[in-house]
Design a protein around this motif. Structure first.
Motif, PDB file in Angstrom:
ATOM      1  N   ILE A 175       0.922  -0.671   0.536  1.00  0.00           N
ATOM      2  CA  ILE A 175      -0.207  -0.030   0.005  1.00  0.00           C
ATOM      3  C   ILE A 175       0.921   0.846  -0.047  1.00  0.00           C
ATOM      4  O   ILE A 175       0.218   2.231  -0.318  1.00  0.00           O
ATOM      5  CB  ILE A 175      -0.609  -0.050   1.224  1.00  0.00           C
ATOM      6  CG1 ILE A 175      -2.166  -1.217   1.201  1.00  0.00           C
ATOM      7  CG2 ILE A 175      -1.600   1.335   1.530  1.00  0.00           C
ATOM      8  CD1 ILE A 175      -2.782  -1.820   2.350  1.00  0.00           C
ATOM      9  N   TYR A 176       2.434   1.729   1.068  1.00  0.00           N
ATOM     10  CA  TYR A 176       2.652   2.379   1.338  1.00  0.00           C
ATOM     11  C   TYR A 176       3.948   2.493  -0.407  1.00  0.00           C
ATOM     12  O   TYR A 176       3.311   3.891  -0.923  1.00  0.00           O
ATOM     13  CB  TYR A 176       3.636   2.151   2.055  1.00  0.00           C
ATOM     14  CG  TYR A 176       4.458   3.288   2.102  1.00  0.00           C
ATOM     15  CD1 TYR A 176       4.241   4.569   2.920  1.00  0.00           C
ATOM     16  CD2 TYR A 176       6.305   3.601   1.866  1.00  0.00           C
ATOM     17  CE1 TYR A 176       5.207   5.629   3.072  1.00  0.00           C
ATOM     18  CE2 TYR A 176       6.809   4.480   1.924  1.00  0.00           C
ATOM     19  CZ  TYR A 176       6.287   5.574   2.582  1.00  0.00           C
ATOM     20  OH  TYR A 176       7.527   6.744   2.359  1.00  0.00           O
TER      21      TYR A 176
ATOM     22  N   ARG B 178       3.388   6.383  -5.493  1.00  0.00           N
ATOM     23  CA  ARG B 178       3.414   6.199  -6.714  1.00  0.00           C
ATOM     24  C   ARG B 178       4.497   4.586  -7.613  1.00  0.00           C
ATOM     25  O   ARG B 178       4.663   5.772  -8.769  1.00  0.00           O
ATOM     26  CB  ARG B 178       3.203   6.782  -7.852  1.00  0.00           C
ATOM     27  CG  ARG B 178       1.983   7.954  -7.839  1.00  0.00           C
ATOM     28  CD  ARG B 178       1.455   9.359  -8.192  1.00  0.00           C
ATOM     29  NE  ARG B 178       0.126   9.481  -8.091  1.00  0.00           N
ATOM     30  CZ  ARG B 178       0.387  11.371  -7.680  1.00  0.00           C
ATOM     31  NH1 ARG B 178       1.509  11.624  -6.563  1.00  0.00           N
ATOM     32  NH2 ARG B 178      -1.033  11.278  -6.619  1.00  0.00           N
ATOM     33  N   GLU B 179       4.853   4.147  -6.754  1.00  0.00           N
ATOM     34  CA  GLU B 179       6.032   3.058  -6.973  1.00  0.00           C
ATOM     35  C   GLU B 179       5.023   2.310  -8.221  1.00  0.00           C
ATOM     36  O   GLU B 179       4.043   2.269  -8.561  1.00  0.00           O
ATOM     37  CB  GLU B 179       6.589   2.676  -6.190  1.00  0.00           C
ATOM     38  CG  GLU B 179       7.387   3.582  -5.518  1.00  0.00           C
ATOM     39  CD  GLU B 179       7.997   3.909  -6.025  1.00  0.00           C
ATOM     40  OE1 GLU B 179       9.288   3.271  -6.643  1.00  0.00           O
ATOM     41  OE2 GLU B 179       9.182   5.072  -5.590  1.00  0.00           O
ATOM     42  N   PRO B 180       6.151   1.911  -9.331  1.00  0.00           N
ATOM     43  CA  PRO B 180       5.156   0.977 -10.829  1.00  0.00           C
ATOM     44  C   PRO B 180       4.401  -0.326  -9.963  1.00  0.00           C
ATOM     45  O   PRO B 180       5.088  -0.571  -8.522  1.00  0.00           O
ATOM     46  CB  PRO B 180       7.051   0.929 -11.097  1.00  0.00           C
ATOM     47  CG  PRO B 180       7.502   1.583 -10.975  1.00  0.00           C
ATOM     48  CD  PRO B 180       7.220   1.984  -9.670  1.00  0.00           C
ATOM     49  N   PHE B 181       3.837  -0.661 -10.493  1.00  0.00           N
ATOM     50  CA  PHE B 181       2.977  -1.820  -9.404  1.00  0.00           C
ATOM     51  C   PHE B 181       3.144  -2.999  -9.794  1.00  0.00           C
ATOM     52  O   PHE B 181       4.226  -3.704  -8.841  1.00  0.00           O
ATOM     53  CB  PHE B 181       1.601  -2.228 -10.595  1.00  0.00           C
ATOM     54  CG  PHE B 181       0.807  -3.534  -9.925  1.00  0.00           C
ATOM     55  CD1 PHE B 181       0.095  -3.231  -9.088  1.00  0.00           C
ATOM     56  CD2 PHE B 181       0.780  -4.419 -10.451  1.00  0.00           C
ATOM     57  CE1 PHE B 181      -1.165  -3.819  -8.426  1.00  0.00           C
ATOM     58  CE2 PHE B 181      -0.032  -5.329  -9.527  1.00  0.00           C
ATOM     59  CZ  PHE B 181      -0.697  -5.294  -8.674  1.00  0.00           C
ATOM     60  N   LYS B 182       4.501  -3.575 -10.971  1.00  0.00           N
ATOM     61  CA  LYS B 182       5.009  -4.894 -10.656  1.00  0.00           C
ATOM     62  C   LYS B 182       6.082  -4.612  -9.279  1.00  0.00           C
ATOM     63  O   LYS B 182       6.540  -5.755  -8.874  1.00  0.00           O
ATOM     64  CB  LYS B 182       5.778  -4.847 -12.363  1.00  0.00           C
ATOM     65  CG  LYS B 182       4.927  -5.455 -12.845  1.00  0.00           C
ATOM     66  CD  LYS B 182       5.080  -5.319 -14.256  1.00  0.00           C
ATOM     67  CE  LYS B 182       4.593  -5.774 -15.412  1.00  0.00           C
ATOM     68  NZ  LYS B 182       5.428  -6.758 -16.618  1.00  0.00           N
ATOM     69  N   LEU B 183       6.919  -4.204  -9.050  1.00  0.00           N
ATOM     70  CA  LEU B 183       7.891  -3.099  -8.356  1.00  0.00           C
ATOM     71  C   LEU B 183       7.207  -3.939  -7.223  1.00  0.00           C
ATOM     72  O   LEU B 183       7.602  -3.667  -6.039  1.00  0.00           O
ATOM     73  CB  LEU B 183       8.649  -2.136  -8.153  1.00  0.00           C
ATOM     74  CG  LEU B 183       9.987  -1.471  -7.580  1.00  0.00           C
ATOM     75  CD1 LEU B 183      11.531  -2.421  -7.438  1.00  0.00           C
ATOM     76  CD2 LEU B 183       9.764  -0.433  -7.905  1.00  0.00           C
ATOM     77  N   SER B 184       6.595  -3.135  -7.108  1.00  0.00           N
ATOM     78  CA  SER B 184       5.745  -2.867  -5.801  1.00  0.00           C
ATOM     79  C   SER B 184       5.005  -4.297  -5.271  1.00  0.00           C
ATOM     80  O   SER B 184       5.099  -4.637  -4.191  1.00  0.00           O
ATOM     81  CB  SER B 184       4.459  -1.968  -5.416  1.00  0.00           C
ATOM     82  OG  SER B 184       4.674  -0.442  -5.994  1.00  0.00           O
ATOM     83  N   ILE B 185       4.649  -5.275  -5.814  1.00  0.00           N
ATOM     84  CA  ILE B 185       4.330  -6.441  -5.244  1.00  0.00           C
ATOM     85  C   ILE B 185       5.357  -7.111  -5.498  1.00  0.00           C
ATOM     86  O   ILE B 185       6.114  -7.963  -4.282  1.00  0.00           O
ATOM     87  CB  ILE B 185       3.992  -6.775  -7.281  1.00  0.00           C
ATOM     88  CG1 ILE B 185       2.628  -6.774  -7.181  1.00  0.00           C
ATOM     89  CG2 ILE B 185       4.201  -8.964  -6.313  1.00  0.00           C
ATOM     90  CD1 ILE B 185       1.252  -7.104  -5.572  1.00  0.00           C
TER      91      ILE B 185
END
Length: 163
Positions: free
Chosen positions: A116-117, A122-129
């Protein structure tokens, strides 16, 4: 006291704390010593690096200030509004992290809050996952399996899935 001196003092205090933790951990039985020795042996070089970077940054700022003829100082009123906003933002995230760990447990709550953070910032979705899965892997394989440290289960997960 200048900000550079306070940061160096904080770094030296952390250096003393991690050194004490390492030395104390080495006197413990093997299984009990794994966490303090691992954590302090990782934290000591990072603390030394931070002290060196802060000292170097302080010297660079002094030489830039001596070369500059303009007044680039930020007044106290300009800093305080932004600083208080950032402190409030930090404590809200910290409270949410504690609440999610309490309600969902460490293995679900912490990776979820990391996800969530990162998405809110606004970090890329793939990087966040990927980073959230890394946190999950570190918690599960590093702490729960590797160090045999049982992580607390959450109140809601115990209610839903039993405990």
């Amino acid at each position: 006291m200048s900000l550079t001196i306070s940061r160096i003092l904080l770094g030296l205090s952390l250096l003393a704390l991690f050194t004490y933790t390492l030395l104390t951990g080495l006197d413990m039985p093997f299984r009990a010593s794994m966490l303090p020795v691992l954590a302090s042996s990782l934290a000591l070089p990072l603390t030394l690096l931070a002290i060196y970077a802060e000292y170097k940054k302080g010297n660079e700022k002094k030489s830039q200030a001596e070369e500059s003829s303009g007044d680039l100082a930020v007044s106290e009123s300009e800093v305080s509004a932004d600083a208080f906003r950032r402190v409030r933002y930090f404590f809200v995230w910290f409270a949410c992290l504690i609440a999610s760990a309490h309600l969902l447990g460490f293995l679900i709550g912490l990776p979820l809050m990391v996800l969530i953070y990162l998405l809110v910032n606004r970090e890329p979705f793939k990087l966040s996952i990927f980073l959230s899965l890394m946190v999950l892997g570190i918690l599960y394989w590093g702490f729960q399996k590797g160090l045999v440290l049982p992580l607390p289960r959450g109140v809601l997960t115990v209610m839903l899935f039993g405990g």
